[in-house]
Design a protein around this motif. Sequence first.
Motif, mmCIF file in Angstrom:
data_model
loop_
_atom_site.group_PDB
_atom_site.id
_atom_site.type_symbol
_atom_site.label_atom_id
_atom_site.label_comp_id
_atom_site.label_asym_id
_atom_site.label_seq_id
_atom_site.Cartn_x
_atom_site.Cartn_y
_atom_site.Cartn_z
ATOM 1 N N GLN A 53 0.819 -1.209 0.000
ATOM 2 C CA GLN A 53 0.000 0.000 0.000
ATOM 3 C C GLN A 53 0.854 1.260 0.000
ATOM 4 O O GLN A 53 0.474 2.277 -0.601
ATOM 5 N N ILE A 69 1.848 1.764 -3.571
ATOM 6 C CA ILE A 69 0.717 2.330 -4.322
ATOM 7 C C ILE A 69 0.570 3.812 -4.019
ATOM 8 O O ILE A 69 0.328 4.632 -4.919
ATOM 9 N N GLY A 129 -8.875 0.502 -4.700
ATOM 10 C CA GLY A 129 -8.132 1.561 -5.374
ATOM 11 C C GLY A 129 -8.942 2.838 -5.501
ATOM 12 O O GLY A 129 -8.419 3.946 -5.320
ATOM 13 N N LEU A 163 -3.010 -1.580 -9.691
ATOM 14 C CA LEU A 163 -2.030 -1.952 -8.661
ATOM 15 C C LEU A 163 -2.711 -2.561 -7.441
ATOM 16 O O LEU A 163 -2.187 -3.500 -6.820
ATOM 17 N N SER A 164 -3.881 -2.055 -7.084
ATOM 18 C CA SER A 164 -4.622 -2.620 -5.942
ATOM 19 C C SER A 164 -5.094 -4.038 -6.246
ATOM 20 O O SER A 164 -5.087 -4.901 -5.355
ATOM 21 N N VAL A 221 -3.981 3.093 -10.255
ATOM 22 C CA VAL A 221 -4.059 2.744 -8.831
ATOM 23 C C VAL A 221 -4.965 1.533 -8.634
ATOM 24 O O VAL A 221 -4.658 0.628 -7.830
#
Length: 331
Positions: A82, A85, A184, A109-110, A106
């Motif tokens: 996290q 991110i 995200g 990536l989450s 985002v």
Amino acid sequence: MNEKTQKLTFGALLVAVFGVLLLLNRQTGGMLEETFIFLFPIPMVAFSAKYGWKDSLPVFVCTVLISIFCGIFTSAFYAITQSFIGMVYGCCLHAKRDTTRTMILVMALSVISNILSTFVLASLFGINMQEDIQLMQTSMQEAIEKFGGNLTPQQLQAFDLILRPDFLLRMFIISMIFMGIMQGFIVCQLSLLILRRLRYPIKKPAPITAWYPPRWTGVVAIMLYLLGSRYMVMPQTTGREEMIRVVGQVGSLCAYMYLMVVGYIAVVLLLRAYGPSSRLLNVVLAILLFLILSQLFMFVGFAYISLGLHEKLNEKLAQRFAGEQARRQQM
């Protein structure tokens, strides 16, 4: 205070805030971990949005080290991912990137973080996902046998096909993807809210209701759903047919969730155009309708994307807004 000292002080302060979150999570036995997942990125977002990626790398390394020293293994994994991110998101804000593309990045990536945390941590702790899926299948079958006395043999057979371990595993993965997307989105909105409170020069993003996908995506999604629905109850096979069955099931589920999300946006706009003037009440009504008539949201989403409902709602909203403005001026 010169700029270099200010960077060091601000970075140390944010690393300390990050460490406090880790210690609170550890002292509560991980009870607040699901909440802190949304807070872990914010310190890195605040620093990288102000100073960029070159100055953010040392601060990120400090958050990694403090995660290892102050957190248990699982919380350290969540905190590090996290924090990364948050650094990526803050650097995009610092570079004035497009807000929509940044949010999509985002979210992606989450999703990756969610899948890695599920399967990597499970393998490290010796958790067998297949056994868990089989236990889930057994418990659901027992519940159907216990409470499904009024079901026909055809319905019971359909449930048996849907509750196969391979299908449940795919549903689990898709749910992880969906949760990553929502995570995200929440991280982006919460970070922007806090940055604006801190008087960062952040451009206000367009509301989610202003997002409109290409028309062709609605046609593709409804076709994937209709064509892939028959694979939901298709018996397990081998070879090429099994691959087609898996692709059909995954495509149908992804199309269903896509149309449902867009359908929710469309229903919120419908309530705004024809319903109460309170936005909060409209959101609550949309959630209640989603729980009661969830299947209908899919077709509303298709109409919103491909059948011109988007344009009609915009026209109605513009008329309603103009009428409200005229009434306010008269008052």
